[in-house]
Design a protein around this motif. Structure first.
Motif, PDB file in Angstrom:
ATOM      1  N   GLU A  43     -11.848 -28.159  12.220  1.00 14.74           N
ATOM      2  CA  GLU A  43     -11.617 -29.470  11.608  1.00 14.74           C
ATOM      3  C   GLU A  43     -12.781 -29.833  10.697  1.00 14.74           C
ATOM      4  O   GLU A  43     -13.950 -29.550  11.001  1.00 14.74           O
ATOM      5  N   SER A  46     -15.409 -34.727   7.471  1.00 12.83           N
ATOM      6  CA  SER A  46     -15.132 -35.809   6.526  1.00 12.83           C
ATOM      7  C   SER A  46     -13.642 -36.054   6.311  1.00 12.83           C
ATOM      8  O   SER A  46     -13.258 -37.013   5.644  1.00 12.83           O
ATOM      9  N   PRO A  48     -10.677 -36.039   8.955  1.00 16.70           N
ATOM     10  CA  PRO A  48     -10.044 -35.858  10.267  1.00 16.70           C
ATOM     11  C   PRO A  48      -8.587 -35.428  10.133  1.00 16.70           C
ATOM     12  O   PRO A  48      -7.827 -35.984   9.343  1.00 16.70           O
ATOM     13  N   LYS A 280      -8.392 -43.062   6.623  1.00 12.04           N
ATOM     14  CA  LYS A 280      -8.688 -42.582   7.968  1.00 12.04           C
ATOM     15  C   LYS A 280      -9.818 -43.398   8.602  1.00 12.04           C
ATOM     16  O   LYS A 280      -9.745 -43.794   9.780  1.00 12.04           O
ATOM     17  N   LEU A 281     -10.860 -43.643   7.832  1.00  9.61           N
ATOM     18  CA  LEU A 281     -12.005 -44.399   8.353  1.00  9.61           C
ATOM     19  C   LEU A 281     -11.620 -45.842   8.647  1.00  9.61           C
ATOM     20  O   LEU A 281     -11.984 -46.393   9.693  1.00  9.61           O
ATOM     21  N   GLY A 283      -8.642 -46.956   9.356  1.00 15.35           N
ATOM     22  CA  GLY A 283      -7.760 -46.966  10.522  1.00 15.35           C
ATOM     23  C   GLY A 283      -8.525 -46.774  11.818  1.00 15.35           C
ATOM     24  O   GLY A 283      -8.245 -47.423  12.828  1.00 15.35           O
ATOM     25  N   LYS A 284      -9.512 -45.887  11.799  1.00 13.42           N
ATOM     26  CA  LYS A 284     -10.324 -45.622  12.985  1.00 13.42           C
ATOM     27  C   LYS A 284     -11.019 -46.880  13.476  1.00 13.42           C
ATOM     28  O   LYS A 284     -11.172 -47.090  14.694  1.00 13.42           O
ATOM     29  N   HIS A 285     -11.431 -47.735  12.560  1.00 17.38           N
ATOM     30  CA  HIS A 285     -12.153 -48.959  12.916  1.00 17.38           C
ATOM     31  C   HIS A 285     -11.240 -50.179  12.978  1.00 17.38           C
ATOM     32  O   HIS A 285     -11.726 -51.322  12.990  1.00 17.38           O
ATOM     33  N   ASP A 286      -9.928 -49.951  13.024  1.00 18.11           N
ATOM     34  CA  ASP A 286      -8.939 -51.030  13.148  1.00 18.11           C
ATOM     35  C   ASP A 286      -9.082 -52.090  12.063  1.00 18.11           C
ATOM     36  O   ASP A 286      -8.839 -53.286  12.294  1.00 18.11           O
ATOM     37  N   TYR A 290      -2.834 -48.834  10.082  1.00 19.84           N
ATOM     38  CA  TYR A 290      -2.935 -47.543   9.412  1.00 19.84           C
ATOM     39  C   TYR A 290      -1.577 -47.022   8.939  1.00 19.84           C
ATOM     40  O   TYR A 290      -1.415 -46.675   7.748  1.00 19.84           O
ATOM     41  N   HIS A 313      -1.716 -36.649   4.034  1.00 18.25           N
ATOM     42  CA  HIS A 313      -0.969 -37.544   4.927  1.00 18.25           C
ATOM     43  C   HIS A 313       0.444 -37.046   5.200  1.00 18.25           C
ATOM     44  O   HIS A 313       1.178 -37.688   5.967  1.00 18.25           O
ATOM     45  N   GLU A 316       1.773 -36.884   8.777  1.00 19.65           N
ATOM     46  CA  GLU A 316       1.844 -38.216   9.373  1.00 19.65           C
ATOM     47  C   GLU A 316       3.047 -38.993   8.836  1.00 19.65           C
ATOM     48  O   GLU A 316       3.760 -39.650   9.595  1.00 19.65           O
TER      49      GLU A 316
END
Length: 323
Positions: A43, A46, A48, A280-281, A283-286, A290, A313, A316
């Motif tokens: 992976e 930078s 994910p 991604k960043l 979304g990770k931190h809400d 996302y 994407h 997804e």
């Protein structure tokens, strides 16, 4: 009397009936990064969810993609050895040629696009042969080896070739080479309007293609130039491109629309690594919903005029569409 626009918004079924823009799995090309070895699925920090994969893992990935209704991929190679002219990309036993043959043998129903460039294969990280005097890429010398690379891809079984180096005359050169080699039915998807953008950073991590000196501003487009952007794509159409592309996508939707309005060719956008990493960043931190923002972004590409979306994407989005 004022118009009541809300009449067609009050019922969810009517909203679906009058919806102007839709997104389906048929819109997507999924990027894959292949390197030599076995059992490798690394992976990228930078990016994910994005991996460097050995060929055996690429073949497994194709199985998963097809389960999601995704049948189109674009391959990028990461060679073991790099040199000044990107020799691995010119070799019938190089990483990309080997990957194309293996994917087409194992998954003949996959549509395989190859990225045709040199930045991943050269020790200097630029998109062709270096003109030492001017410290930039020698356009015409690079055209010669680009034609060689195109024939390698075609012989391996590529379904479509996508030159990304932004060399002047690249489409005419490749079209002539492919036609002369008996590959007149292989289409060319041109990176016809590709900007010298700051959004590419994470891609250079996964493709290991950061330039060892300078930047690519002498051959990629100035982000400030709208009229030139249109001219670049129209020029590639005249040279024989089958599909045009704008890269990056999100910050250049005005360019997508203007080119779409000036051509009858299909339009692609490349939803690039920086755009992907930002969502991604967040979304990770809400900071965002996302899934909702990802889908809204894909709709924006289609609404602007894109027929094809190259995006990290894609898997997804396919899962969202299956819900």
């Amino acid at each position: 009397m004022f118009q009541r626009f809300r009449r067609t918004r009050l019922n969810k079924h009517l909203r679906s009936l009058v919806r102007e823009t839709s997104v389906t799995t048929d819109d997507f090309i999924y990027p894959l990064f292949v390197r030599s070895g076995e059992g490798i699925k690394t992976e990228v920090a930078s990016m994910p969810g994005v991996f460097q994969m050995s060929l055996d893992e690429i073949l497994k990935e194709c199985v998963e993609l097809k389960k999601l209704g995704l049948y189109s991929i674009i391959l990028f190679g990461i060679p073991d050895v790099k040199d000044s002219i990107g020799s691995d990309s010119l070799c019938e036993h190089g990483i990309i040629a080997s990957a194309v043959r293996a994917v087409k043998k194992e998954h003949p129903d996959m549509f395989v696009v190859t990225d045709l460039c040199f930045c991943e294969y050269t020790d200097h990280g630029h998109c062709g042969i270096i003109d030492e005097a001017n410290e930039t890429v020698n356009n015409d010398a690079t055209l010669e080896i680009s034609a060689q690379q195109a024939i390698v891809h075609a012989k391996a079984g590529a379904d479509m070739i996508a030159p990304s180096g932004m060399m002047d005359g690249i489409i005419e050169t490749l079209r002539d080479a492919l036609d002369a080699g008996g590959y007149e039915n292989i289409p060319i998807m041109s990176y016809s309007t590709k900007f010298a953008s700051g959004y590419y950073g994470p891609f250079r991590d996964v493709a290991e293609s950061t330039p060892s000196f300078g930047d690519r501003a002498s051959y990629q487009m100035d982000p400030a130039n709208r009229r030139e952007a249109i001219s670049e794509s129209i020029s590639d159409e005249m040279q024989g491109a089958d599909i045009l592309m704008v890269k990056p996508a999100l910050a250049y939707l005005d360019i997508v629309r203007e080119i779409k309005d000036n051509t009858s060719l299909p339009m692609a956008v490349y939803n690039v690594s920086g755009e992907y990493a930002m969502l991604k960043l967040a979304g990770k931190h809400d900071l965002i919903d996302y899934d909702r923002v990802v889908m809204e972004t894909m709709i924006s590409f289609k609404r602007a005029g894109a027929d094809i979306i190259i995006s990290y994407h894609a898997k997804e989005v396919a899962k969202m569409l299956l819900k």
